[in-house]
Scaffold this active site. Structure first.
Site, PDB file in Angstrom:
ATOM      1  N   ASP A 160       1.051  -0.825   0.183  1.00 24.63           N
ATOM      2  CA  ASP A 160      -0.003   0.048  -0.181  1.00 24.63           C
ATOM      3  C   ASP A 160       0.797   1.333  -0.107  1.00 24.63           C
ATOM      4  O   ASP A 160       1.936   1.146   0.351  1.00 24.63           O
ATOM      5  CB  ASP A 160      -0.953   0.069   1.222  1.00 24.63           C
ATOM      6  N   GLU A 189       0.205  -1.092   5.879  1.00 29.44           N
ATOM      7  CA  GLU A 189       1.490  -0.699   6.721  1.00 29.44           C
ATOM      8  C   GLU A 189       0.884   0.724   7.064  1.00 29.44           C
ATOM      9  O   GLU A 189       1.385   1.300   7.886  1.00 29.44           O
ATOM     10  CB  GLU A 189       2.836  -0.924   6.198  1.00 29.44           C
TER      11      GLU A 189
HETATM   12 ZN   LIG Z   1       6.891   2.133   3.834  1.00 30.43          ZN
END
Ligand SMILES: [Zn+2]
Length: 372
Positions: free
Chosen positions: A78, A139
């Protein structure tokens, strides 16, 4: 590696496939590309559907299936860039050694070449231990759905390697600050700003006092910072506001400081009993403190880099958190910043250095082959 090399073309496709955390379809297209990359390699691919509107998670396994503690490699696919960034604000382009594009540096570049290294080691059958490569969709928002998986696999691992971007000049990361997130809500009493001013209890005013207290918890000498980056409150210019809210970003170097400042924030009290102050939140990522085993892991990586022909340097403690914070907090020797070199993470000047790919891919290969 040249502009026209077929492998770099694959990386261009990755960058064109925009994948902000909130765009499940985009993140899942990235996961499709990784599944395709692993085709024809002796890699077991497990795809776990994402929850909470987030993309899927890939657990890739290879190497000797001996049951001994393995090597955990972690990459997130992401990014923080909204869809459309590659068309408008950060077009994919090569300028000299720089490859520009959304997410190239944080962290599609590093994820891509480390997956290539993993695939090569799987094909050659040269892995030193069982390897689990975890590819994650969340993340950038603090890994809400993958944290339990990271900790579960982490507990059964001897080493953790994270492909977050390298720091200035290819430095890697062996310590990061811990990150806490809090929300503060102040409630007062609404009133007309003209006719009933005395009856009002201005929540924005009280929030301003609380913000001074919060910002006052910053202590540079101990590496503690508190930041109020946004404030919202009030409904109209002529109304004494009933509500005011602000989030707090906390960074600490030690577990003890994380606990102390968390207690102070959760214990914020109104200066006047007519107000209600409610604080929620806590530490999101524990501090990643450099331990003896992590230092030994770093020394080993440094000697491998020297054989390959470059000098590996450890950066000063990084302010940003990563999934490496979770494994380090469990006592697993953790190396981070093994991804691509470059600069401009989370900005419209984000680029990776093409020349950093080959030597760092080699370093990841050698780590996977030699971490006994
Ligand atoms: Zn990163």
């Amino acid at each position: 590696m040249s502009r026209s090399s077929p492998s770099l073309d694959t990386l261009f496709t990755w960058v064109r496939t925009e994948s902000p955390t909130s765009d499940r379809a985009g993140v899942n297209l990235m996961m499709d590309l990784v599944v395709a990359q692993m085709q024809d390699a002796p890699v077991a691919v497990e795809r776990i559907p994402g929850t909470d509107g987030l993309g899927d998670v890939l657990v890739l396994r290879a190497g000797p299936q001996t049951g001994e503690p393995g090597i955990l490699v972690m990459s997130h696919l992401d990014t923080v860039h909204p869809v459309g960034t590659v068309e408008r604000d950060l077009p994919l382009r090569v300028e000299g050694d720089r490859l520009y594009g959304p997410g190239i540096y944080d962290m599609k570049g590093g994820a891509w070449f480390c997956l290539e290294a993993f695939k090569d080691v799987a094909r050659r059958g040269t892995a030193a231990r069982p390897i689990t490569f975890l590819v994650t969709p969340d993340e950038e928002i603090g890994s809400p759905i993958t944290r339990p998986m990271i900790e579960d696999i982490g507990r059964r691992s001897a080493f953790a390697l994270v492909t977050e971007p390298a720091r200035d000049g290819g430095q890697i990361v062996t310590a990061r600050k811990g990150v806490g997130r809090f929300d503060v809500h102040v409630e007062g009493r609404p009133a007309h700003a003209g006719s009933r001013h005395k009856d009002g209890r201005n929540a924005v005013y009280e929030a301003a006092r609380q913000i001074l207290a919060v910002e006052g918890m910053t202590d540079y000498a101990r590496g503690i910072t508190t930041t109020v980056g946004m404030v919202s409150g009030g409904t109209a210019v002529n109304t004494i506001p009933q509500h005011c809210r602000f989030p707090v970003d906390l960074r600490v170097e030690t577990v003890a400081d994380g606990e102390a400042v968390t207690a102070a924030l959760l214990g914020l009290k109104p200066q006047n009993p007519d107000f209600i102050v409610t604080v929620t939140g806590g530490m999101n990522r524990p501090p990643y403190e450099r331990t003896e085993p992590t230092s030994r892991l770093f020394d080993h990586a440094k000697s491998l880099a020297a054989e390959i022909g470059f000098d590996l340097v450890s950066a000063p403690r990084a302010g940003g958190g990563s999934d490496g914070n979770f494994t380090a907090a469990l006592g697993i020797p953790t190396l981070d910043g093994l991804g691509i070199d470059g600069d401009g993470a989370h900005t419209l000047q984000e680029y990776g250095l093409i020349s950093s790919i080959a030597p760092r891919q080699k370093l990841m290969t050698r780590l996977l082959e030699s971490l006994r």
